[in-house]
Design a protein around this motif. Sequence first.
Motif, PDB file in Angstrom:
ATOM      1  N   PHE A 297       0.779  -1.216  -0.048  1.00 58.07           N
ATOM      2  CA  PHE A 297      -0.138   0.033  -0.022  1.00 58.07           C
ATOM      3  C   PHE A 297       0.920   1.238  -0.184  1.00 58.07           C
ATOM      4  N   ASN A 298       1.865   1.247   0.852  1.00 59.42           N
ATOM      5  CA  ASN A 298       2.789   2.510   0.907  1.00 59.42           C
ATOM      6  C   ASN A 298       3.444   2.727  -0.510  1.00 59.42           C
ATOM      7  N   GLY A 299       3.566   1.627  -1.257  1.00 63.37           N
ATOM      8  CA  GLY A 299       4.104   1.766  -2.732  1.00 63.37           C
ATOM      9  C   GLY A 299       2.911   2.496  -3.592  1.00 63.37           C
ATOM     10  N   GLN A 300       1.670   2.064  -3.315  1.00 64.94           N
ATOM     11  CA  GLN A 300       0.575   2.354  -4.215  1.00 64.94           C
ATOM     12  C   GLN A 300       0.411   4.222  -3.963  1.00 64.94           C
ATOM     13  N   LEU A 301       1.240   4.676  -2.890  1.00 68.66           N
ATOM     14  CA  LEU A 301       0.984   6.068  -2.351  1.00 68.66           C
ATOM     15  C   LEU A 301       1.832   6.789  -3.067  1.00 68.66           C
ATOM     16  N   ALA A 302       3.094   6.408  -3.663  1.00 64.90           N
ATOM     17  CA  ALA A 302       4.178   7.065  -4.454  1.00 64.90           C
ATOM     18  C   ALA A 302       3.613   8.081  -5.285  1.00 64.90           C
ATOM     19  N   PRO A 303       2.597   8.074  -6.227  1.00 63.19           N
ATOM     20  CA  PRO A 303       2.298   9.302  -7.292  1.00 63.19           C
ATOM     21  C   PRO A 303       1.848  10.455  -6.143  1.00 63.19           C
ATOM     22  N   TYR A 304       1.492  10.199  -4.988  1.00 63.18           N
ATOM     23  CA  TYR A 304       0.838  11.107  -4.232  1.00 63.18           C
ATOM     24  C   TYR A 304       1.667  11.603  -2.813  1.00 63.18           C
ATOM     25  N   ALA A 305       2.967  11.418  -3.077  1.00 63.15           N
ATOM     26  CA  ALA A 305       3.809  11.340  -1.923  1.00 63.15           C
ATOM     27  C   ALA A 305       4.172  13.116  -1.273  1.00 63.15           C
ATOM     28  N   ARG A 306       3.656  13.948  -2.019  1.00 60.28           N
ATOM     29  CA  ARG A 306       3.978  15.333  -1.549  1.00 60.28           C
ATOM     30  C   ARG A 306       2.497  15.762  -1.006  1.00 60.28           C
ATOM     31  N   LEU A 307       1.335  15.086  -0.797  1.00 63.47           N
ATOM     32  CA  LEU A 307       0.396  15.449  -0.206  1.00 63.47           C
ATOM     33  C   LEU A 307       0.609  15.202   1.524  1.00 63.47           C
ATOM     34  N   PRO A 308       0.105  16.246   2.276  1.00 61.11           N
ATOM     35  CA  PRO A 308       0.379  16.111   3.666  1.00 61.11           C
ATOM     36  C   PRO A 308      -0.126  14.849   4.229  1.00 61.11           C
ATOM     37  N   ILE A 309      -1.167  14.302   3.864  1.00 58.46           N
ATOM     38  CA  ILE A 309      -1.845  13.332   4.290  1.00 58.46           C
ATOM     39  C   ILE A 309      -0.964  11.975   4.256  1.00 58.46           C
ATOM     40  N   VAL A 310      -0.367  11.807   3.112  1.00 55.11           N
ATOM     41  CA  VAL A 310       0.423  10.879   2.705  1.00 55.11           C
ATOM     42  C   VAL A 310       1.798  11.037   3.742  1.00 55.11           C
ATOM     43  N   THR A 311       2.301  12.289   3.774  1.00 56.30           N
ATOM     44  CA  THR A 311       3.516  12.493   4.713  1.00 56.30           C
ATOM     45  C   THR A 311       3.018  11.811   5.954  1.00 56.30           C
TER      46      THR A 311
END
Length: 509
Positions: free
Chosen positions: A482-496
């Motif tokens: 799942f963490n890998g699926q977040l790669a395109p959204y890495a800059r979003l605060p919620i992802v951080t």
Amino acid sequence: MLQFRCRSLQFDFEVCFHMDVATVVEWTGAEAAALRKALRLSVRAFADFVGVAARSVANWEKLGTLTRPKPDTQALLDVALRRADGDVHRRLEVLLAAVGRSASLSFAGSPERTRISRVVPGRGLGRSALLGTDASANSGGELDFLSSQTDMLAAAQTLWVGDLDQADWLQLEEVSASMLLAPMGRWLVALPPDPAGQASRTRRVTGSDVEAVRATVRRFETLDHRYGGGHARKAAVLFLQGEVASLLHGAYTDCVGRDLFAVAAQLTYKTGAMAYDLAMHGRARRYFLQALNLSHAAGDRPLGGKVLALASHQANFVGEYPEAVDLARAAKYGARGQATATVYAMYCAMEARALASLGDRRNCYAALKEAEQAFSRRREGEDPDWIAYFNEAEFHDELGHCFAALGDTNDALIHTGLALSESSTTYRRSRTFSRLVQAGAHVSSLRSSRHDVEQACATAAEALAMADELKSRRVQTYIDRFNGQLAPYARLPIVTDFREQWHDALALA
């Protein structure tokens, strides 16, 4: 039509010869690739010949000198080289010289009469080759289907003792799913077992003894689902080697014996499932095979199918998708006409998961339809106790996994949601899987919005909280995916924020 790869034959003969012998001081991917070419084998045939997974061979060839196989695998490559003839050794020297590597080539000396085991490509070397033992001597390390009660009890006990003692041969974790296909085929065509009863001067076993073991198995099942495979696996092995082994070597009637072998098979496959949950994949497969043997002695074909379904589940998880399909279909065909509707639905669900992983949408949908039809025919009171976990929640979880693998986001969200609404807190690990698949579905679409990403992270955060008490490498793998699926959204605060929680969870694991 079901297809499986049969184990090939080994021929022993004596020859008198002189030969040049090449030796490799340390194997890298380059030397391993050269040996494959010198033997003139395909990647899969070479993997079977050495006794490793095909993906390991592909990785060696991709990385070349940048990778070095594990010491145990280096020993298997040494054996493969020693078994090769002089022409292979000389071709190896030429191939290595062409890439700037070298092998030590020495003269073997005076002619001597030597016993050679010529292995047709397709048979793994396994432990017997590594230790120089006869392949027919099953000592727990070799993977085989055994119909003789005496042989299967000896093999099972050797496995249990070896597991407790951390035996060297059990550290050879390179046991591929393809190595289970020949034993699977022999199980499919095996004749009914001999009567299970036996005489003994040591201990008389009764139905009450069997029921006590069955109650213990249920307890281990609950611990595994609630806390993960790492919580009670060692205790399960101790119970197998102590109480269960003692009972199996006791005196019992045929009726009691069949029940005893069945419950022993259940605890054996459950102990293997715990090993699988801890990423001890070779050990898990050895337990699954012993459970298949024990289920055969019980005369319980549906239980044998359950073991193959578990092996299919594991093969799918580690990426051996064609083998996962074969194992699931063998479960269906081997228990056809004897399995209850619930058990048969579970077999179909395992087949569907493997087909979904292959991207075979048409056949996956066919298997799902067959599973749904079978599941709708369930009748209260007809199922064996070992299928109790496969309830409405588990069925929807299987559908959710299939649709997620196929990229059908909406259906994945619907069925993981139903799985979570129907499930019990007893199945903490399954609920964690469902949440992580659901979280991944939120961000798998090309049209995922910021709101979808926020929902995904919130769902995954709940899974992280649930995973806190779980000793499960599989759960960690789901989280990593799942963490890998977040790669395109890495800059979003919620992802951080989520990734900080994830790193904190890893630090405490």
